[in-house]
Design an enzyme around this catalytic site. Structure first.
Site, PDB file in Angstrom:
ATOM      1  N   GLU A 132       0.841  -1.210   0.000  1.00  0.00           N
ATOM      2  CA  GLU A 132       0.000   0.000   0.000  1.00  0.00           C
ATOM      3  C   GLU A 132       0.870   1.252   0.000  1.00  0.00           C
ATOM      4  O   GLU A 132       0.509   2.275  -0.576  1.00  0.00           O
ATOM      5  CB  GLU A 132      -0.973  -0.044   1.196  1.00  0.00           C
ATOM      6  CG  GLU A 132      -2.072  -1.070   0.951  1.00  0.00           C
ATOM      7  CD  GLU A 132      -2.651  -1.709   2.197  1.00  0.00           C
ATOM      8  OE1 GLU A 132      -2.443  -1.201   3.312  1.00  0.00           O
ATOM      9  OE2 GLU A 132      -3.328  -2.753   2.041  1.00  0.00           O
ATOM     10  N   GLY A 154      -9.836  -7.361  -3.399  1.00  0.00           N
ATOM     11  CA  GLY A 154     -11.064  -7.643  -4.126  1.00  0.00           C
ATOM     12  C   GLY A 154     -11.005  -8.862  -5.038  1.00  0.00           C
ATOM     13  O   GLY A 154     -11.985  -9.217  -5.678  1.00  0.00           O
ATOM     14  N   SER A 206      -4.542 -12.380   3.226  1.00  0.00           N
ATOM     15  CA  SER A 206      -5.773 -13.111   3.585  1.00  0.00           C
ATOM     16  C   SER A 206      -5.516 -14.264   4.553  1.00  0.00           C
ATOM     17  O   SER A 206      -6.175 -15.306   4.461  1.00  0.00           O
ATOM     18  CB  SER A 206      -6.480 -13.632   2.326  1.00  0.00           C
ATOM     19  OG  SER A 206      -6.848 -12.574   1.482  1.00  0.00           O
TER      20      SER A 206
HETATM   21  P1  PGA Z   1      -4.851  -9.009   4.803  1.00  0.00           P
HETATM   22  O1  PGA Z   1      -3.705  -7.903   4.729  1.00  0.00           O
HETATM   23  O2  PGA Z   1      -4.483  -9.995   5.871  1.00  0.00           O
HETATM   24  O3  PGA Z   1      -6.108  -8.232   5.125  1.00  0.00           O
HETATM   25  O4  PGA Z   1      -4.926  -9.649   3.450  1.00  0.00           O
HETATM   26  C1  PGA Z   1      -2.357  -8.251   4.770  1.00  0.00           C
HETATM   27  C2  PGA Z   1      -1.529  -7.020   4.576  1.00  0.00           C
HETATM   28  O5  PGA Z   1      -1.847  -6.178   3.739  1.00  0.00           O
HETATM   29  O6  PGA Z   1      -0.515  -6.842   5.289  1.00  0.00           O
END
Ligand code: PGA
Length: 254
Positions: A100, A182, A217
């Site tokens: 991110e 998504g 996830s």
């Molecule tokens: P998530 O995020 O477990 O919600 O997939 C992991 C991350 O972005 O560090």
């Protein structure tokens, strides 16, 4: 040692809610066998100090980390928070190069390398995230990850960074597997392990004290499929770390 890193991202919305989440997690884990597990909570910056006070009151091990930092320790850098400041607030780990940060805030491999060095300099443990947004072909994904790793490693080498006394955690986080992407996709433990084996070849040429994590996830139900694999030293957890009961189960199952 298995690492379980909770990345709270930009949640929750108030200090009170952050303290309540921390209390619920700490309370839920009381009595759990954490001898071989390092549980690291990475809240937003403004909550670190208050959560560190809570953490100091615990008689057992739980650690704090930050989700980002600036590449310098001090100076005229408006809006930045340095690793040395984070250390004084109680953080022991810092996530660097999360997808991110790379995608939304346009952080480059060079910037990430500088941050990593600054984290080492402050005496904190960096959690370096690498991963590709596309799953085009295995080959393309590997190439991108290799570049992400090599830019950082070369920077450290060129700056003669002494990393041997420091821990480094490297997380394979395929962008397509992050719960908010998504896609609904999760890497299989075999895919994660195969990429981590590849990363070990790249990193192992220059650094030795490294642990490897998978992120994307991860939840209470699937965590053991990753952590039971020899070669995967832990997980980085986003969404599931915000639900105290689920996160407690996740830690217990890891
Ligand atoms: P998530 O995020 O477990 O919600 O997939 C992991 C991350 O972005 O560090």
């Amino acid at each position: 040692m298995k690492y379980i890193i909770a990345n709270w991202k930009m949640h929750p919305q108030s200090l009170g809610d952050a303290q309540a989440l921390f209390d619920a997690v700490a309370g839920g884990l009381q009595g759990s066998d954490l001898k071989e597990k390092a549980v690291v909570i990475c809240p937003p910056f403004p909550y670190l100090k208050a959560l560190n006070s809570k953490l100091e009151a615990l008689s057992w091990r739980l650690a704090l980390g930050a989700q980002n930092c600036g590449p310098q320790q001090e100076g005229p850098y408006t809006g930045e928070v340095s690793p040395s400041m984070l250390k004084r607030l109680g953080a022991r780990y810092v996530i660097v190069g999360h997808s991110e940060r790379r995608r939304v805030f346009k952080e480059t491999d060079d910037m990430i390398a500088q941050k990593l060095q600054a984290v080492f300099e402050a005496g904190l443990v960096p959690i370096l995230c690498v991963g590709s947004p596309t799953q085009e072909t295995d080959e393309a994904e590997r190439k991108e990850i290799q570049t992400q790793l090599e830019v950082v490693l070369n920077f450290l080498t060129n700056n003669q960074q002494q990393t041997t006394n420091n821990n480094l955690l490297v997380a394979y986080e395929p962008v397509w597997a992050i719960s908010t992407s998504g896609t609904g996709l999760v890497a299989t433990p075999e895919q994660a392990l195969s990429m981590i084996e590849f990363m070990k070849l790249v990193v192992g040429r220059q650094l030795s004290v490294v642990s490897y994590l998978y992120g994307g996830s991860v939840n209470a139900d699937n965590v053991a499929s990753f952590t039971s694999k020899e070669g995967i030293d832990g997980v980085l957890v986003g969404g599931a770390s915000l639900k105290a009961a689920e996160f407690v189960s996740l830690v217990n199952n890891a």
